[in-house]
Design a protein around this motif. Structure first.
Motif, PDB file in Angstrom:
ATOM      1  N   THR A 104       0.813  -1.218   0.000  1.00 30.35           N
ATOM      2  CA  THR A 104       0.000   0.000   0.000  1.00 30.35           C
ATOM      3  C   THR A 104       0.842   1.261   0.000  1.00 30.35           C
ATOM      4  OG1 THR A 104      -1.701  -1.189   1.251  1.00 30.35           O
ATOM      5  CG2 THR A 104      -1.880   1.200   1.190  1.00 30.35           C
ATOM      6  N   SER A 105       1.968   1.222   0.715  1.00 31.72           N
ATOM      7  CA  SER A 105       2.802   2.412   0.866  1.00 31.72           C
ATOM      8  C   SER A 105       4.233   2.006   1.204  1.00 31.72           C
ATOM      9  CB  SER A 105       2.241   3.318   1.967  1.00 31.72           C
ATOM     10  OG  SER A 105       3.129   4.349   2.306  1.00 31.72           O
ATOM     11  N   GLU A 106       5.186   2.886   0.884  1.00 36.74           N
ATOM     12  CA  GLU A 106       6.583   2.644   1.235  1.00 36.74           C
ATOM     13  C   GLU A 106       6.933   3.200   2.612  1.00 36.74           C
ATOM     14  OE1 GLU A 106       9.200   4.083  -1.727  1.00 36.74           O
ATOM     15  OE2 GLU A 106       8.486   2.708  -3.300  1.00 36.74           O
ATOM     16  N   ARG A 107       5.983   3.805   3.277  1.00 40.46           N
ATOM     17  CA  ARG A 107       6.252   4.496   4.537  1.00 40.46           C
ATOM     18  C   ARG A 107       6.838   3.567   5.603  1.00 40.46           C
ATOM     19  NH1 ARG A 107       1.699   7.325   8.448  1.00 40.46           N
ATOM     20  NH2 ARG A 107       3.140   7.914  10.144  1.00 40.46           N
ATOM     21  N   PHE A 108       6.299   2.345   5.687  1.00 42.14           N
ATOM     22  CA  PHE A 108       6.757   1.396   6.711  1.00 42.14           C
ATOM     23  C   PHE A 108       7.533   0.233   6.090  1.00 42.14           C
ATOM     24  CE2 PHE A 108       2.954   3.486   8.336  1.00 42.14           C
ATOM     25  CZ  PHE A 108       3.381   3.915   9.583  1.00 42.14           C
ATOM     26  N   MET A 109       8.096   0.459   4.924  1.00 40.89           N
ATOM     27  CA  MET A 109       8.716  -0.622   4.160  1.00 40.89           C
ATOM     28  C   MET A 109       9.840  -1.308   4.950  1.00 40.89           C
ATOM     29  SD  MET A 109       8.522  -2.204   1.210  1.00 40.89           S
ATOM     30  CE  MET A 109       7.730  -1.041   0.090  1.00 40.89           C
ATOM     31  N   GLU A 110      10.771  -0.526   5.485  1.00 35.31           N
ATOM     32  CA  GLU A 110      11.913  -1.123   6.183  1.00 35.31           C
ATOM     33  C   GLU A 110      11.469  -1.876   7.428  1.00 35.31           C
ATOM     34  OE1 GLU A 110      15.063   1.590   7.007  1.00 35.31           O
ATOM     35  OE2 GLU A 110      15.197   2.316   4.943  1.00 35.31           O
ATOM     36  N   GLU A 111      10.599  -1.261   8.214  1.00 35.18           N
ATOM     37  CA  GLU A 111      10.135  -1.896   9.442  1.00 35.18           C
ATOM     38  C   GLU A 111       9.329  -3.158   9.154  1.00 35.18           C
ATOM     39  OE1 GLU A 111       9.733   1.232   8.573  1.00 35.18           O
ATOM     40  OE2 GLU A 111      10.187   2.613  10.234  1.00 35.18           O
ATOM     41  N   ALA A 112       8.418  -3.056   8.187  1.00 32.91           N
ATOM     42  CA  ALA A 112       7.560  -4.196   7.865  1.00 32.91           C
ATOM     43  C   ALA A 112       8.378  -5.369   7.328  1.00 32.91           C
ATOM     44  CB  ALA A 112       6.487  -3.786   6.850  1.00 32.91           C
ATOM     45  N   ARG A 113       9.384  -5.079   6.513  1.00 35.65           N
ATOM     46  CA  ARG A 113      10.212  -6.150   5.957  1.00 35.65           C
ATOM     47  C   ARG A 113      10.971  -6.880   7.075  1.00 35.65           C
ATOM     48  NH1 ARG A 113      11.618  -6.769   0.834  1.00 35.65           N
ATOM     49  NH2 ARG A 113      11.269  -4.567   0.337  1.00 35.65           N
ATOM     50  N   TRP A 114      11.532  -6.128   8.005  1.00 35.20           N
ATOM     51  CA  TRP A 114      12.274  -6.727   9.116  1.00 35.20           C
ATOM     52  C   TRP A 114      11.362  -7.611   9.964  1.00 35.20           C
ATOM     53  CZ3 TRP A 114      16.305  -8.450  11.515  1.00 35.20           C
ATOM     54  CH2 TRP A 114      16.341  -8.539  12.914  1.00 35.20           C
ATOM     55  N   PHE A 115      10.228  -7.075  10.376  1.00 34.20           N
ATOM     56  CA  PHE A 115       9.343  -7.845  11.248  1.00 34.20           C
ATOM     57  C   PHE A 115       8.693  -9.010  10.505  1.00 34.20           C
ATOM     58  CE2 PHE A 115       9.300  -3.772  13.718  1.00 34.20           C
ATOM     59  CZ  PHE A 115       9.939  -4.289  14.842  1.00 34.20           C
ATOM     60  N   MET A 116       8.476  -8.859   9.207  1.00 29.66           N
ATOM     61  CA  MET A 116       7.954  -9.982   8.429  1.00 29.66           C
ATOM     62  C   MET A 116       8.972 -11.109   8.396  1.00 29.66           C
ATOM     63  SD  MET A 116       6.230 -10.060   4.620  1.00 29.66           S
ATOM     64  CE  MET A 116       7.735  -9.756   3.691  1.00 29.66           C
ATOM     65  N   GLY A 117      10.254 -10.759   8.255  1.00 28.79           N
ATOM     66  CA  GLY A 117      11.295 -11.777   8.288  1.00 28.79           C
ATOM     67  C   GLY A 117      11.319 -12.516   9.614  1.00 28.79           C
ATOM     68  N   LEU A 118      11.167 -11.780  10.721  1.00 30.96           N
ATOM     69  CA  LEU A 118      11.110 -12.425  12.035  1.00 30.96           C
ATOM     70  C   LEU A 118       9.902 -13.349  12.134  1.00 30.96           C
ATOM     71  CD1 LEU A 118      12.039  -9.575  14.569  1.00 30.96           C
ATOM     72  CD2 LEU A 118      13.541 -11.238  13.445  1.00 30.96           C
ATOM     73  N   ALA A 119       8.752 -12.878  11.659  1.00 30.09           N
ATOM     74  CA  ALA A 119       7.530 -13.692  11.716  1.00 30.09           C
ATOM     75  C   ALA A 119       7.692 -14.973  10.894  1.00 30.09           C
ATOM     76  CB  ALA A 119       6.338 -12.881  11.210  1.00 30.09           C
ATOM     77  N   GLN A 120       8.266 -14.862   9.726  1.00 31.34           N
ATOM     78  CA  GLN A 120       8.472 -16.048   8.881  1.00 31.34           C
ATOM     79  C   GLN A 120       9.422 -17.038   9.549  1.00 31.34           C
ATOM     80  OE1 GLN A 120       9.781 -13.760   5.542  1.00 31.34           O
ATOM     81  NE2 GLN A 120       7.833 -13.941   4.441  1.00 31.34           N
ATOM     82  N   LEU A 121      10.463 -16.519  10.167  1.00 34.44           N
ATOM     83  CA  LEU A 121      11.416 -17.390  10.844  1.00 34.44           C
ATOM     84  C   LEU A 121      10.772 -18.069  12.049  1.00 34.44           C
ATOM     85  CD1 LEU A 121      14.247 -18.505  11.172  1.00 34.44           C
ATOM     86  CD2 LEU A 121      14.896 -16.380  12.331  1.00 34.44           C
ATOM     87  N   LEU A 122      10.018 -17.314  12.840  1.00 36.08           N
ATOM     88  CA  LEU A 122       9.373 -17.885  14.027  1.00 36.08           C
ATOM     89  C   LEU A 122       8.259 -18.861  13.653  1.00 36.08           C
ATOM     90  CD1 LEU A 122       9.263 -14.658  16.239  1.00 36.08           C
ATOM     91  CD2 LEU A 122      10.674 -16.697  16.605  1.00 36.08           C
ATOM     92  N   GLU A 123       7.675 -18.674  12.462  1.00 36.86           N
ATOM     93  CA  GLU A 123       6.659 -19.606  11.972  1.00 36.86           C
ATOM     94  C   GLU A 123       7.301 -20.889  11.457  1.00 36.86           C
ATOM     95  OE1 GLU A 123       2.556 -19.111   9.427  1.00 36.86           O
ATOM     96  OE2 GLU A 123       4.415 -18.448   8.478  1.00 36.86           O
ATOM     97  N   GLY A 124       8.613 -20.847  11.195  1.00 34.17           N
ATOM     98  CA  GLY A 124       9.310 -22.029  10.711  1.00 34.17           C
ATOM     99  C   GLY A 124       9.550 -22.047   9.220  1.00 34.17           C
ATOM    100  N   ASP A 125       9.181 -20.966   8.530  1.00 32.52           N
ATOM    101  CA  ASP A 125       9.383 -20.892   7.088  1.00 32.52           C
ATOM    102  C   ASP A 125      10.734 -20.232   6.826  1.00 32.52           C
ATOM    103  OD1 ASP A 125       9.269 -20.662   4.346  1.00 32.52           O
ATOM    104  OD2 ASP A 125       7.216 -19.887   4.298  1.00 32.52           O
ATOM    105  N   THR A 126      11.802 -20.998   6.978  1.00 32.81           N
ATOM    106  CA  THR A 126      13.145 -20.432   6.870  1.00 32.81           C
ATOM    107  C   THR A 126      13.473 -19.964   5.445  1.00 32.81           C
ATOM    108  OG1 THR A 126      14.033 -22.672   6.604  1.00 32.81           O
ATOM    109  CG2 THR A 126      14.058 -21.734   8.818  1.00 32.81           C
ATOM    110  N   GLU A 127      12.900 -20.637   4.457  1.00 30.85           N
ATOM    111  CA  GLU A 127      13.164 -20.248   3.075  1.00 30.85           C
ATOM    112  C   GLU A 127      12.630 -18.851   2.797  1.00 30.85           C
ATOM    113  OE1 GLU A 127      12.218 -21.794  -1.497  1.00 30.85           O
ATOM    114  OE2 GLU A 127      11.977 -23.167   0.204  1.00 30.85           O
ATOM    115  N   LYS A 128      11.393 -18.591   3.217  1.00 28.56           N
ATOM    116  CA  LYS A 128      10.807 -17.268   3.033  1.00 28.56           C
ATOM    117  C   LYS A 128      11.520 -16.227   3.884  1.00 28.56           C
ATOM    118  CE  LYS A 128       7.240 -17.603   0.168  1.00 28.56           C
ATOM    119  NZ  LYS A 128       7.103 -16.754  -1.044  1.00 28.56           N
ATOM    120  N   ALA A 129      11.871 -16.614   5.114  1.00 25.80           N
ATOM    121  CA  ALA A 129      12.579 -15.687   6.008  1.00 25.80           C
ATOM    122  C   ALA A 129      13.907 -15.279   5.395  1.00 25.80           C
ATOM    123  CB  ALA A 129      12.795 -16.339   7.375  1.00 25.80           C
TER     124      ALA A 129
END
Length: 227
Positions: A175-200
């Motif tokens: 939707t916007s680039e405003r939170f791009m850096e923050e969202a990408r970082w936390f999405m990576g953490l969420a993917q890793l904690l979910e167990g999807d290491t490839e996506k993380a």
């Protein structure tokens, strides 16, 4: 016991089983000598003395007070099981998450519409650490902004609902680039904690060298590579 601790740290266990493991860990490990070691670590490395390190809400969390609340499981692992914490990317991800202080900047006063009132309630719940209630209110918004999606993603992440967290981070970035850096970082953490290491790995590799949390992303990727 170390095998149980690893299970406690890396799997989303039923609350009863998690509490049983933690109780056994404390019973076995927290004798007089280990209590001294824990107190010394808290004091020397984190500046936390006994009068400041009071228990908070759930028994699993004691207050890792430098940034907000931290997991007792992480603290015990760092003090008593250093090899576990050194080699586990999910544990490192949890450390990064628990060290992060979350605060929504707020909204304008005098909200005069139902949606703005719901947004204000969502923000208040988020800033109070009531992430479950924040999720409820954010989800009532009929036209969520990129900011709403980002903070809803954070609420899901802190509530350990990693799938919905990832979805909202993706929505915010689309939707916007405003939170791009923050969202990408936390999405990576969420993917890793979910167990999807490839996506993380894919997400964390997408963090630019000049971006927020680049060094932490490289540390996680290194742990993942050596796992």
């Amino acid at each position: 016991m170390e095998e149980k601790l690893h299970k406690f740290l890396t799997e989303k266990l039923p609350e009863k089983e998690a509490d049983a493991i933690l109780e056994e860990l404390i019973t076995q490990e927290m004798d007089a000598d280990l209590r001294k070691r824990l107190a010394k670590t808290l004091d020397q490395e984190h500046g936390i003395t006994r009068e400041h390190g009071k228990r908070k809400t759930k028994v699993r969390y004691l207050g890792y007070i430098l940034a907000a609340a931290a997991s007792i499981s992480i603290l015990i692992a760092l003090v008593f099981y250093p090899n576990t914490s050194m080699d586990n990317p999910q544990l490192l991800a949890q450390q990064y998450l628990q060290e992060q202080h979350f605060s929504h900047p707020g909204t304008f006063k005098g909200a005069d519409s139902t949606m703005e009132r719901q947004r204000s309630q969502a923000i208040a719940s988020f800033n109070n650490g009531d992430f479950s209630n924040a999720i409820t209110h954010f989800n009532t918004l009929t036209s969520p902004t990129a900011e709403d999606s980002y903070y809803l993603g954070l609420s899901y992440l802190m509530d350990e609902q990693y799938g919905p967290a990832i979805g909202n981070f993706e929505k915010s970035m689309a939707t916007s680039e405003r939170f791009m850096e923050e969202a990408r970082w936390f999405m990576g953490l969420a993917q890793l904690l979910e167990g999807d290491t490839e996506k993380a790995e894919e997400t964390l590799n997408g963090i630019d060298p000049n971006a927020w949390k680049y060094k932490e992303a490289r540390s996680l990727l290194e742990k993942m590579k050596n796992k």
